[in-house]
Enzyme design. Structure first.
Site, PDB file in Angstrom:
ATOM      1  N   ASP A  90      14.412   5.141  -0.377  1.00  0.00           N
ATOM      2  CA  ASP A  90      14.040   5.900   0.819  1.00  0.00           C
ATOM      3  C   ASP A  90      13.250   5.071   1.822  1.00  0.00           C
ATOM      4  OD1 ASP A  90      15.200   8.267  -0.215  1.00  0.00           O
ATOM      5  OD2 ASP A  90      13.395   8.647  -1.400  1.00  0.00           O
ATOM      6  N   GLU A 110       9.828   4.833  -2.514  1.00  0.00           N
ATOM      7  CA  GLU A 110      10.732   5.971  -2.710  1.00  0.00           C
ATOM      8  C   GLU A 110       9.909   7.247  -2.596  1.00  0.00           C
ATOM      9  OE1 GLU A 110      14.808   6.856  -3.601  1.00  0.00           O
ATOM     10  OE2 GLU A 110      14.008   4.922  -4.236  1.00  0.00           O
ATOM     11  N   LYS A 112      10.093  11.651  -3.420  1.00  0.00           N
ATOM     12  CA  LYS A 112      10.807  12.795  -3.983  1.00  0.00           C
ATOM     13  C   LYS A 112       9.991  14.057  -3.738  1.00  0.00           C
ATOM     14  CE  LYS A 112      14.227  10.469  -5.626  1.00  0.00           C
ATOM     15  NZ  LYS A 112      15.551  10.574  -4.964  1.00  0.00           N
TER      16      LYS A 112
END
Length: 277
Positions: A90, A110, A112
């Site tokens: 990401d 990253e 989430k």
């Protein structure tokens, strides 16, 4: 696939609200936020280390991973079905150029977001097949993170640092109990030890059970049966109070991870590493 099996899978998707829970607005917002902060890191690192050269790139081609593996052992890194296959974290990848002109990874980020329980309760939304429950059983979006983690672990198999940082948001990543108020004034307590919603234990497989909210960039070494093993641990950061990450908070953590990487790489950067005052 049989009609009945297809029907069960469709119903399961509806019950878990899979598309909404994985790709809803907050998740997209978090992805964009971590990407924005990461793209600013080369400039910020350049201010701290003016003699070093940094770059950002959004993806890591799979064939680069295979080349690293095959350089260690010719039998490794031989399988590649899609020539242009890539890994897309990401936040992309930040690298520094060493004294030999090679690019070395100093940061991979990253994000989430999983678990809308707090939002649903505040809005008076009931979930489940019969729309009669406050809590939705946790989904499995976080399992997708392991593919990228494994790919970068392979790519950095010869390094003594692993600058992979994972930012978590949502009710599936709580580290303390949270009391949420319904529109009618009644309250619901989200218990962080409830296995139906908490998914942190699944992610700590990527950091060998080491503490979360901790910079684990520098690899650890363990001796097992007289063999020395190098452990590449992901630095997992979660908003245990149910709040959202700010850009400044993520930037501070990312900068800390990158600086640790540079310290580990110091012998390959020599006199370039002097940090600006």
């Amino acid at each position: 696939m049989s009609v009945s099996q297809s029907g069960r899978l469709s119903e399961q998707q509806k019950q878990t609200q899979a598309n909404e829970s994985i790709f809803h607005e907050k998740a997209r917002s978090l992805d964009k936020k971590v990407g924005k902060v990461s793209q600013m890191m080369p400039e910020r690192l350049k201010i701290c280390f003016p003699r070093l050269t940094f770059r950002f790139r959004p993806d890591l081609p799979k064939d680069e991973v295979n080349r690293v593996l095959s350089s260690i052992d010719p039998s490794l890194g031989q399988t590649l079905f899609v020539p242009n296959s890539s890994i897309w974290p990401d936040g992309g990848i930040i690298e520094v150029k060493d004294d030999n002109g090679c690019w070395r990874v100093v940061l991979v980020s990253e994000a989430k977001q999983q678990g809308k329980d707090m939002e649903n309760i505040r809005n008076g939304v009931l979930v489940g097949k019969n729309k009669d429950r406050d809590l939705m059983p946790a989904g499995n979006a976080i399992e997708r993170a392991y593919k990228n983690i494994s790919e970068f672990a392979n790519f950095m198999i010869g390094e003594k640092h692993f600058p992979y940082v994972l930012f978590l948001e949502g009710s599936n990543f709580l580290t303390q109990n949270i009391v949420v108020t319904r529109p009618d004034g009644t309250t619901v307590t989200l218990n962080y030890t409830d296995g139906k919603i908490n998914r942190l234990d699944r992610l700590t497989a990527s950091n060998f059970g080491l503490p979360i909210n901790t910079n684990l960039c520098q690899n650890r070494f363990a001796t097992v049966n007289n063999m020395l093993l190098m452990l590449q641990a992901v630095s997992i950061y979660t908003k245990g109070d149910g709040s959202q990450w700010s850009e400044d908070e993520m930037a501070e953590i990312m900068l800390g991870i990158a600086k640790t990487s540079l310290k580990v790489l110091a012998s390959d950067l020599f006199g370039q590493l002097t940090e600006a005052k």
